[in-house]
Design a protein around this motif. Structure first.
Motif, short mmCIF file in Angstrom:
data_model
loop_
_atom_site.label_atom_id
_atom_site.label_comp_id
_atom_site.label_asym_id
_atom_site.label_seq_id
_atom_site.Cartn_x
_atom_site.Cartn_y
_atom_site.Cartn_z
N TYR A 162 -18.57 3.95 44.74
CA TYR A 162 -17.63 3.00 45.04
C TYR A 162 -16.20 3.65 44.28
N LEU A 163 -15.30 3.41 44.95
CA LEU A 163 -13.69 3.78 44.53
C LEU A 163 -13.11 2.41 44.25
N ASP A 164 -12.34 2.32 43.28
CA ASP A 164 -11.50 1.38 42.61
C ASP A 164 -10.05 1.62 43.35
N LEU A 165 -9.51 1.08 44.41
CA LEU A 165 -8.18 1.58 45.13
C LEU A 165 -7.21 1.22 44.18
N GLU A 166 -7.35 -0.16 43.41
CA GLU A 166 -6.23 -0.44 42.69
C GLU A 166 -6.23 0.54 41.48
N LYS A 167 -6.77 1.22 40.94
CA LYS A 167 -6.79 2.11 39.74
C LYS A 167 -6.29 3.51 40.35
N ASP A 244 -13.74 -8.33 32.85
CA ASP A 244 -13.62 -8.09 31.34
C ASP A 244 -13.22 -9.46 30.59
N ASP A 245 -13.80 -10.60 31.20
CA ASP A 245 -13.80 -11.89 30.45
C ASP A 245 -14.71 -12.58 30.95
N HIS A 246 -15.12 -13.76 30.37
CA HIS A 246 -16.02 -14.85 30.52
C HIS A 246 -15.40 -15.58 31.79
N ASP A 247 -14.12 -15.77 32.16
CA ASP A 247 -13.76 -16.49 32.87
C ASP A 247 -13.62 -15.95 34.44
N GLY A 248 -14.02 -14.79 34.49
CA GLY A 248 -13.93 -14.03 35.84
C GLY A 248 -12.65 -13.87 36.42
N LEU A 249 -11.71 -13.68 35.37
CA LEU A 249 -10.26 -13.51 36.26
C LEU A 249 -9.90 -12.19 36.40
N ASN A 250 -10.20 -11.35 35.71
CA ASN A 250 -9.88 -9.78 35.62
C ASN A 250 -11.04 -8.97 36.12
N ALA A 251 -11.10 -8.51 37.34
CA ALA A 251 -12.22 -7.71 37.93
C ALA A 251 -11.89 -6.23 37.45
N VAL A 252 -12.86 -5.62 36.94
CA VAL A 252 -12.80 -4.24 36.62
C VAL A 252 -13.80 -3.28 37.09
N GLY A 253 -14.80 -3.71 38.07
CA GLY A 253 -15.64 -2.76 38.47
C GLY A 253 -16.84 -3.49 39.45
N LEU A 254 -17.57 -2.53 39.84
CA LEU A 254 -18.95 -3.17 40.60
C LEU A 254 -20.27 -2.39 39.89
N GLU A 255 -21.16 -3.13 39.89
CA GLU A 255 -22.39 -2.60 39.45
C GLU A 255 -23.41 -3.26 40.16
#
Length: 525
Positions: A162-167, A244-255
């Motif tokens: 996968y590619l993160d287009l935002e990054k 990157d947090d418990h609130d699920g606000l900032n997505a950082v990747g896929l797994e």
């Protein structure tokens, strides 16, 4: 400051607001000129939230008080929820509903309902993709997920990345991340399908309107060593968005969360077709039922269609059936239905699988033949299979829109409830811009009510097609996309067909080895 109450606010009163404000509203008597200051902000917010998008934007210009109220999250949340029946399902927001700001909701609603200006402004970025070696990307296994951030890429060794287009857009370069491993042997064929809308794949979608997880199916055929028997393997993986947090606000990747299903199917060998589908508890693909797994199918052989129920019993095997045509596209739908489309044949198949059968008996197949309209041009058209989007549910019907080499626009409709009820294939009452010369140079990618059209790097457009109520009489309007001329400079081996996500109004172009990528986000729709 005295402000005359607009007629639309009076209309909101007449339509009624929440009953808990009824008694309070009755205390106020509106004169021809009434002060808005006498009404609490809570009531004004409730009134404005009763309006539709156009009137909310109109109220914003009346005065400072209403302008501030029209920017409140509560107002836009109500506008969104009240309009849900006018949006297709599934519907994806840029973030989960609980995390969407007022601006995020407003932008999503305005963007979705926009018909498009004469020229669309864009935010454009180009990036290099660092594979660390030959990528061997399989073009038919590239998918842009809803939201326009994640791109799934299948490679010819059977691996999925996968590619993160935002990054990529922010940094100008990036490295793909591995989701599923490569095939253990000499790969012969590889197909990939994604399900992001069923309850099995994305269970929070109906509440959050956001991509939190999805399922991915891979069908591979390979040899352990040269001249050995071929092996076929079908797998279904569950992929999650990580934060990157418990609130699920900032997505950082896929797994990759887990492999949900894996089975051997040696009939699924030699298949390298994009005709592969995944939805809910079923996966469908092409297979060759030949007796010797070490042999190859004869030239011109038509593969069979296999539907496999990968979840738990009552039936966990597969069923295969032979069709007279080679199908280039297939889509699984709710209620265990499968649509088959051939590029060169004007007859479609809708297959329904009934699992409510006695124990130890195979499921029952019901086949409905859907004939294209009789007034199709001659010679027979070629359907633009690569441009067909994922099916969406609108109202009581599932819709699938596509075009052919004559520029004609079609929609396939089938009721979302029930199994084999009156599927139909209708031609829209409009024609797209006909293909440029030489034939086939115009490439499109469709969303639900828009498509991106690429003719040359200097001629990129967005088409908006609308339906007149329930009729199929429609209109198509074009908008020119403002893209800098140097944008495609690095894409010497440009794959002309864009990948398009209407939820985020993002179009992506890549070159053949996927070493360079162009991301175009349309920001003035």
């Amino acid at each position: 400051m005295l402000v005359e109450v607009p007629a639309m606010l009076k209309l909101a009163f007449s339509l009624g607001v929440s009953s808990r404000f009824g008694a309070l509203l009755s205390q106020f008597t509106f004169r021809s000129r009434a002060s808005l200051f006498v009404l609490p902000d809570e009531i004004l917010s409730e009134i404005v939230a009763e309006l539709d998008l156009h009137n909310v934007l109109t109220v914003r210009r009346v005065c400072k008080i209403l302008g501030e109220i029209s920017h409140l999250r509560m107002v836009w949340l109500q506008v969104f929820l009240k309009r849900l029946d006018t949006y297709p399902r599934p519907f994806f927001l840029p973030k989960s509903l609980k995390h969407c700001t007022a601006r995020g909701l407003e932008d999503a609603i305005r963007s979705w309902q926009a018909k498009g200006p004469g020229t669309i402004r864009t935010q454009t970025s180009a990036a290099s993709v660092l594979w660390g070696g030959p990528s061997q990307v399989k073009e038919s296994s590239i998918h842009l997920l809803p939201g326009g951030r994640w791109m799934i890429v299948g490679c010819r060794d059977g691996s999925v990345w996968y590619l993160d287009l935002e990054k990529l857009g922010n940094s100008g370069e990036g490295t793909p991340a591995l989701l599923t491993p490569a095939c253990p042997g000499l790969l012969e064929g590889f197909s990939l399908a994604i399900d992001y809308s069923s309850p099995e794949a994305n269970p929070t979608l109906l509440d959050e309107f956001h991509l939190a997880s999805f399922n991915l199916a891979t069908i591979t055929s390979y040899q352990d060593k040269p001249n050995s028997f071929y092996k076929g393997v079908v797998k279904v993986w569950h992929i999650k968005v990580t934060f990157d947090d418990h609130d699920g606000l900032n997505a950082v990747g896929l797994e990759t969360s887990e492999c949900l299903y894996s089975c051997r199917d040696d009939n699924a060998v030699h298949t390298d077709s994009p005709a592969c589908a995944l939805y809910g508890i079923q996966v469908a693909y092409l297979s060759y039922l030949h007796p010797n797994p070490a042999s190859t199918p004869s030239t011109g052989a038509v593969p069979d269609v296999t539907i496999r129920k990968w979840s738990s019993p009552p039936y966990s095997g597969s069923i295969s059936f032979h069709e007279p045509h080679y199908y280039d596209y297939m889509a699984l739908m709710p209620n265990q239905r499968l649509l088959l489309v051939s590029r060169h044949v004007d007859t479609f198949r809708l297959i329904s699988v009934r699992y409510d059968v006695p124990e130890n008996e195979k499921p029952v197949l019901e086949i409905s033949v859907v004939i294209a309209p009789q007034d199709m041009p001659t010679p027979a058209p070629t359907f633009d299979i690569e441009a067909i989007p994922q099916p969406v549910c609108f109202g009581k019907d599932i819709h699938l829109t596509f075009t052919n080499n004559y520029g004609e626009l079609y929609t396939f409709r089938v009721p979302s409830e029930g199994c084999m009820i009156a599927p139909a294939l209708d031609r829209f009452g409009c024609t797209l811009i006909p293909p440029a010369q030489p034939a086939g140079t115009r490439c499109r990618a469709f969303g639900y009510s828009r498509f991106v059209e690429f003719n040359t790097p200097e001629d990129v457009r967005v088409g908006h097609y609308t339906r007149d109520g329930e009729s199929i009489q429609s209109r198509v309007a074009y908008s020119k996309v403002d893209i800098p001329t140097e944008t495609f400079g690095e894409l010497a081996d440009l794959i002309r067909r864009p990948f398009f996500d209407q939820y985020s109004n993002t179009a992506v172009w890549v070159n053949q080895p996927l070493s360079h990528i162009c991301i175009v986000r349309m920001c003035s729709l």
